[in-house]
Each structure stands twice: as structure tokens, then as C-alpha cells.
Design an enzyme around this catalytic site. Structure first.
Site, mmCIF file in Angstrom:
data_model
loop_
_atom_site.group_PDB
_atom_site.id
_atom_site.type_symbol
_atom_site.label_atom_id
_atom_site.label_comp_id
_atom_site.label_asym_id
_atom_site.label_seq_id
_atom_site.Cartn_x
_atom_site.Cartn_y
_atom_site.Cartn_z
ATOM 1 N N SER A 557 25.907 36.944 36.701
ATOM 2 C CA SER A 557 27.034 37.362 37.541
ATOM 3 C C SER A 557 27.129 38.875 37.530
ATOM 4 O O SER A 557 26.708 39.525 36.559
ATOM 5 C CB SER A 557 28.340 36.765 37.011
ATOM 6 O OG SER A 557 29.467 37.327 37.672
ATOM 7 N N TYR A 570 34.859 34.422 30.465
ATOM 8 C CA TYR A 570 33.815 34.210 31.465
ATOM 9 C C TYR A 570 32.846 35.398 31.479
ATOM 10 O O TYR A 570 31.622 35.228 31.425
ATOM 11 C CB TYR A 570 34.449 34.032 32.847
ATOM 12 C CG TYR A 570 33.447 33.901 33.980
ATOM 13 C CD1 TYR A 570 32.849 32.682 34.253
ATOM 14 C CD2 TYR A 570 33.122 35.000 34.775
ATOM 15 C CE1 TYR A 570 31.936 32.559 35.298
ATOM 16 C CE2 TYR A 570 32.197 34.897 35.811
ATOM 17 C CZ TYR A 570 31.620 33.664 36.066
ATOM 18 O OH TYR A 570 30.720 33.546 37.087
#
Length: 680
Positions: A557, A570
Site C-alpha cells: 500500500s 493497518y
């Protein structure tokens, strides 16, 4: 579409009915035909035509466009110009000059068999029971005994124009005959109507099968050898999964293959018996069989009681011996006009106690090769039950395997897709990015294991992507190593191995630091950091055992390098994944395994993560409506474009397709340009 000619409709119905039953013929094996009249669009007169299954088609799925259509007057006229058996291959090119109209399939080598026989409907099939009689040492005598003169023995002759003349002569000389047993090959039957031809074909097949059942020896393959009985199912399949990467290495020495595993009762019984080694050495007989299985399999002739490590240790020497034997076979019979050797690796590997592994350039070819060898086992069983198995000789097999016409057929195949022969394992692949990645890799020729926490959704996605010859669904809780191993084993048994691993499984909870619980942290790290580690660790063992290199791709990500708000667990898990890419790239390079990553921006559309609450949480963080989240992400990028699952899939494909063959340890941003996430 216009309705097909009535004769064509009858032919298609008969072909599909016969081809639907594997007892009648094997996949893509045999051919059927019908004769009739139609109007010549040039003269307006009636013209006699032959409709016959074209080259490469399958009876069970035959459609009108799979037929070759020829003028019978021109086909029959070829008997006057036929130059003799030494030049009969020239007749195949001549068939093109007898074609009626445009379109349709290319005429096959068996066209003469259908056109020259004086019967309105003709079937040529490869039933196990018929080939058992055709390959028995006393097949001619058995034919007379079983069929009482209604079926005539035709000695082995390579398929072609002369064989068509031979069968036409049988029909002319013996009006009571309804068909033939073709020595070493199969059967032919005919009739004045489509129903009669089908009935005669079925009668020959069923009569042969019944005779074998009633008169055959109880144990035609001999007794079970001590130590060679099948392993219990769980142990058998565990050993098959452990052996599969090593066997794929063997089958892919010349060119990469996909594998198929079979542990059916017929296979397990055959590999356990006393006669198996000698019968396997004799090889298959029907041309359709050995063209797909090679003339003989590689036999790993160790007892089932041997350990997995002992079997693996024996494989290199067995492989060398097999390759030397196959090259010697090629050199014995090759002439200056023969095509080059097509590879010396086995297409079928028999492992006592475990089963059979078969290989091909794609899953369907690998599966069909295995099915054909099961046909060969059934043939050997029938022949040995009544007599002894005597297939056609090696020289004849070579003449067919390296036939110029067979070479031409191979060259007509469409070019392989970029990922043909490769197998992908994609986690979190039932939705969103994972599903898009799986679909793209499959579209480019790969076989794909769709791994997901929800097995029902994984199976549904696999079915939509292409079904069992393209994709399978596998249950995979990536945080559980036992579950990871089971999912990888499932993929290995389905396709022979693994080449591409995509760590995509993920989830997210958007919370500020002070609201993030220990459970929130553990859950996200278990799935993404630990889960990627477990998948990579267990997949790397398979990749290394195969010796074919491979790709591991992490869907990380932009958050792995960009510090966004309310996202501690996360983003930290994604940073862990990002560094795993670098660590594994450095460690696995010696095995030819490349490890790279893709860093997407927020992918909203189709995302299971966003639909599961993450979208609402992120929208709340940014003070916008959830429905506007995709547009919000797009507007903060340099390119002002929303990132979709397909864009991430494109990057994965690019990393794995070959143009980045010398790239490892790279992270590819797919974020439409987020300056704060630029890699430094």
C-alpha cells in the site's frame, strides 16, 4: 443462424451422443461422417457431399462449424490419381481441392476412411474395449470368435488414404459386415442411416466389453507386489503434494509444463501389480494415446513403503535414464526429413502407492494426457485378460509421432499466451483487487488458485474466471500455517506446482492510536504481516523444489511509506509487508525467485475491505460521504484519477510477464501519483 442441413443435424446428434460416453471414444479422438446431397449455389444442381469431423475437433462437443465439407465426386476421383502408399501424405493437401464452399474445419487424415467407404454414415472410434481386441496378440482370431464375421479384422496400417481404400474394400467384399477392428488402433462402423451406424458402433463396443468381462482373467495384471499397495488416502495425497514440485521439475526440463494428478482406482491398481513395469515399457498403442502420452511413461518403480525422501532422491537418475532412452529412440528412427526432437521429458509419471502425474503446456492438455493413459491401462487390462498385450512397434509409433502432417498440425496451433504454462496462487482473491489479479492472470494464460477465507466465494470466483482447467477455489485462512499449507497443496495437486504467488489478503480497521486495541493490532498483523510471511515461506519451498524460478508479489500500500491519520495498525502491517519484499528478494534470488511489491492508493470500487466498514471509517476521518470516497482519493493525486482493481492487476501482470525478468525488490506505485508516497 440458419437451421443446419438435416443430414448435418443427424450427424451432430450422433457424434455428440457417442462422444459423451468415454467408453466409446477418448477426448478429441475418432471421427464421424455422413453423406448426402445439397444444392450447388453455382449450378443450382444437386451435388453429393461428405460431412466429416475436421482435424482437431471433439465428438462430444462437435458443432456444424467443426465439420469439413467435401464434394464426393472429387474425393472419389482421387483414387485414380493416388500415387501409392509411399506418397499418400500428398493426398491430405489434395483434400483441400475437394472442399465445398467456404469455412468449416480442415479435413483430417481420416477423411478417406469416410469418403471412400460405400455407406451413408461412418463412425471411427477409439473405445477401450475395441482397442483391447485390436492390441491383443491374437486379435484377428479374437475378432472372428467375438463377432462371428460381422466385424472384419484389418491389420495395422498408419491412418491415411490407403487405410481408407482397405476399409472400402472390406465393405465391398463383405456386405454382411457392419464394421472393422483396426489392428493396434480402434474400430470403424457404418450404416445406411445415422441410427444404424450408431447402433452398429455401440454393438461392436458393447460386444467386445461383454466378451472381455465374461471370458477375461480375473487378475490380468498379476498379483499386487509386496509393499506396492496404495497408501491410505490422506497419506497418499500428502505424498503426492510433496512429490509434485520435484516431478514438475522433471517434466519441465525442456519446456515449462502444467501438471495433473490422478489417483483413481484404475491407476492405483495398475501401479501396484506385478506386470506393470513390463507393460508400461511396451507403451501405448492407439495413435491418439501415444501422441499425448509419449510412447511410454516414466515409472518411479519404488515401493509405496519407501519414504518420500527416498523417492525424491531417486528422481534425478530416473529422469536422466528416461531422457537418454527417449533420445536413443529418436535417433534410431529419425531421418534427415524428420522434425526436430520435441523434448525428451516424460508426459506421464507413474508412482506406485500414490498415482499418476501427467503434464502438458496447459491444464487441459495435461488432464487429457492422464485420461488417455487411463484409457491405455484399460486397453492393456482387456488385452491381457484375453491374451497378451501387443501394441504396434516403436518404428511405427515414431512415424506417427514425428509425422510431417502431425508437425503441420502443431504449427497451426495459435501462439501461446504470455503466462501459458504458469500457475498462480492469489490470496484474498474472491473479491476486489485479488479477484481482478486472478482474472487478469488467467486471461493471459495462467492457471489460478483463487484462495480466500470464504471457500464458497472462492469457488464461485474460480468458476466465473474459467472453471477447473483454468481456476480452482481454495479455502485459505492465511493466519493459520496449516490452512496455508493445505491451500497450497490443493493448488499443487490441481496444476502440478506454483509459479506466481500474490499476497493480497488483507483487512483494515481505521482507528486513532488511543482507540486501537491490542486485538485490532493482532488481527491486522496476523492477516497481512504474518499471513504474507506464512504464504511466502510455504510457497518458496515449492518454488525452490521446482527449480523453475518464480514470482512472489506483495500487494502492499502507499500507506507503507505514507503516514496517514487514524491508521496505525493497518499502515504498520503494510510497512512490514513492504520490508518483507526487500528481505525475501535478497534471500530467494539464488533460486531465481523474484520478489516485488505493488503499492496502490485506496481502491474503493469492488473492494471487500472498503465494503466491510473501512470505507465508512475513512470517509468519517476525512469528513466526506462514503459514496464520494473514490472521487476524494482521485482528487488528491497528481493525475486526478481513481485507482481501480484492474489497475493493480495490470501492475502484477507486468511484473510477472517477463519484461521485468531482471527486476526484484521493487515496489511499483499504483496510486495515480501521491507525492508523499514517492519512494526514496
Amino acid at each position: 443462424m440458419p437451421e443446419p442441413h438435416p443430414t448435418v443435424a443427424q450427424l451432430i446428434a450422433r457424434s455428440n451422443a457417442l462422444g459423451a460416453d468415454p467408453r466409446n471414444t477418448n477426448y478429441a479422438g475418432g471421427n464421424t461422417s455422413a453423406k448426402g446431397t445439397d444444392t450447388d449455389p453455382v449450378t443450382g444442381e444437386q451435388v453429393e457431399l461428405l460431412w466429416v469431423k475436421g482435424s482437431g475437433g471433439d465428438l462430444g462437443t462437435l458443432r456444424p462449424e467443426g465439420l469439413a465439407v467435401l464434394r464426393l465426386d472429387r474425393l472419389r476421383a482421387m483414387t485414380e490419381t493416388y500415387p501409392g502408399v509411399e506418397r499418400e501424405d500428398e493426398m491430405v493437401a489434395a483434400f483441400d481441392y475437394a472442399l465445398h464452399g467456404r469455412g468449416g474445419a480442415a479435413p483430417s487424415i481420416d477423411t478417406a476412411m469416410h469418403g471412400l467407404v460405400d455407406a451413408a454414415h461412418v463412425d471411427h472410434l477409439h473405445p477401450d474395449s475395441g482397442i483391447a481386441i485390436a492390441t491383443a496378440a491374437d486379435g484377428e482370431e479374437l475378432t472372428r470368435k467375438i463377432f462371428g464375421g460381422r466385424v472384419v479384422w484389418v491389420p495395422w496400417r498408419r491412418p491415411g488414404f490407403q487405410l481408407g481404400l482397405d476399409i472400402a474394400e472390406v465393405r465391398k467384399a463383405d456386405p454382411q459386415a457392419v464394421g472393422t477392428i483396426l489392428g493396434g488402433h480402434g474400430i470403424t462402423a457404418w450404416g445406411d442411416t445415422s441410427e444404424e451406424a450408431e447402433a452398429n458402433s455401440r454393438w461392436i463396443i458393447e460386444t467386445a466389453a461383454r466378451y472381455i468381462e465374461e471370458h477375461g482373467a480375473a487378475e490380468p495384471f498379476g498379483a499386487v507386489r509386496p509393499g506396492y499397495a496404495p497408501l491410505p488416502e490422506a497419506e497418499r495425497r500428502a505424498r503426492a503434494a510433496a512429490l509434485a514440485p520435484h516431478l514438475r521439475r522433471i517434466a519441465s526440463a525442456d519446456r515449462r509444463t502444467v501438471g495433473h494428478f490422478t489417483d483413481s482406482e484404475a491407476v492405483l491398481d495398475f501401479v501396484s501389480r506385478e506386470k506393470m513395469p513390463a507393460l508400461a515399457e511396451l507403451g501405448t498403442s492407439c495413435p491418439d494415446h501415444f501422441l499425448r502420452t509419449k510412447i511410454r511413461p516414466l515409472v518411479v518403480d519404488l515401493p509405496a513403503t519407501a519414504s518420500t525422501e527416498e523417492v525424491i532422491a531417486a528422481l534425478p537418475a530416473l529422469h536422466r535414464a528416461y531422457r537418454e532412452d527417449y533420445r536413443a529412440y529418436y535417433e534410431r528412427y529419425a531421418t534427415e526429413d524428420s522434425p526436430a526432437i520435441r523434448g525428451a521429458d516424460p508426459a506421464v509419471v507413474l508412482v506406485p502407492g500414490v498415482g499418476m502425474f501427467s503434464y502438458g503446456p496447459d491444464k487441459q492438455t495435461a488432464r487429457v494426457a492422464g485420461e488417455f493413459y487411463v484409457n491405455a491401462i484399460n486397453v492393456m487390462r482387456g488385452a491381457e485378460a484375453l491374451s497378451s498385450y501387443r501394441p504396434i512397434g516403436e518404428e511405427e509409433k515414431f512415424r506417427i509421432e514425428y509425422w510431417a502432417l502431425e508437425e503441420a498440425k502443431l504449427k497451426r496451433r495459435p501462439a501461446a499466451k504470455p503466462l501459458a504454462g504458469r500457475v498462480a496462487f492469489v490470496t484474498g482473491a474472491a473479491s476486489g483487487i485479488g479477484r481482478a489479479v486472478a482474472a487478469r492472470l488467467a486471461a493471459e494464460g495462467a492457471c489460478v488458485a483463487v484462495a480466500d477465507l470464504d471457500p464458497a466465494k472462492a469457488r464461485a470466483a474460480a468458476e466465473e474466471i474459467g472453471g477447473p482447467d483454468t481456476a480452482i477455489g481454495a479455502a485459505a485462512d492465511v493466519s493459520d500455517e496449516t490452512a496455508v499449507r493445505a491451500a497450497l497443496d490443493q493448488a499443487v495437486l490441481a496444476f502440478g506446482g506454483i509459479d506466481i504467488v500474490v499476497n493480497n489478503a488483507g483487512l483494515s480497521l481505521s482507528k486513532p492510536l488511543l482507540e486501537t486495541t491490542e486485538q485490532d493490532w493482532d488481527l491486522q498483523h496476523d492477516v497481512m504481516a504474518k499471513g504474507s510471511f506464512l504464504v511466502s515461506k510455504n510457497a518458496a519451498r515449492i518454488l525452490a523444489d521446482q527449480g523453475l524460478g518464480g514470482d512472489i508479489v506483495y500487494i502492499a500500500s502507499k500507506n507503507s511509506v505514507f503516514a496517514g491519520p487514524n491508521n496505525i495498525a493497518y499502515s504498520a502491517a503494510k510497512a512490514d509487508q513492504a520490508h518483507q519484499v526487500r528481505l525475501l528478494a535478497a534471500e530467494l534470488g539464488e533460486h531465481g525467485i523474484r520478489v516485488n511489491g505493488v503499492n496502490p492508493d485506496g481502491v474503493v470500487r469492488g473492494s471487500g475491505i472498503f465494503a466491510g466498514g473501512w470505507g465508512a471509517q475513512r470517509a468519517k476521518t476525512y469528513g466526506i460521504e462514503e459514496k464520494d470516497l473514490g472521487a476524494f482519493y482521485a482528487q488528491r493525486t497528481i493525475l486526478k484519477r481513481e485507482v481501480l482493481p484492474e489497475h493493480v492487476a495490470n501492475a502484477v501482470y507486468a511484473l510477472c510477464a517477463g519484461d521485468f525478468s531482471h527486476t526484484t525488490g521493487l515496489h511499483v506505485p499504483v496510486d495515480a501519483g501521491v507525492a508523499a508516497a514517492f519512494l526514496r
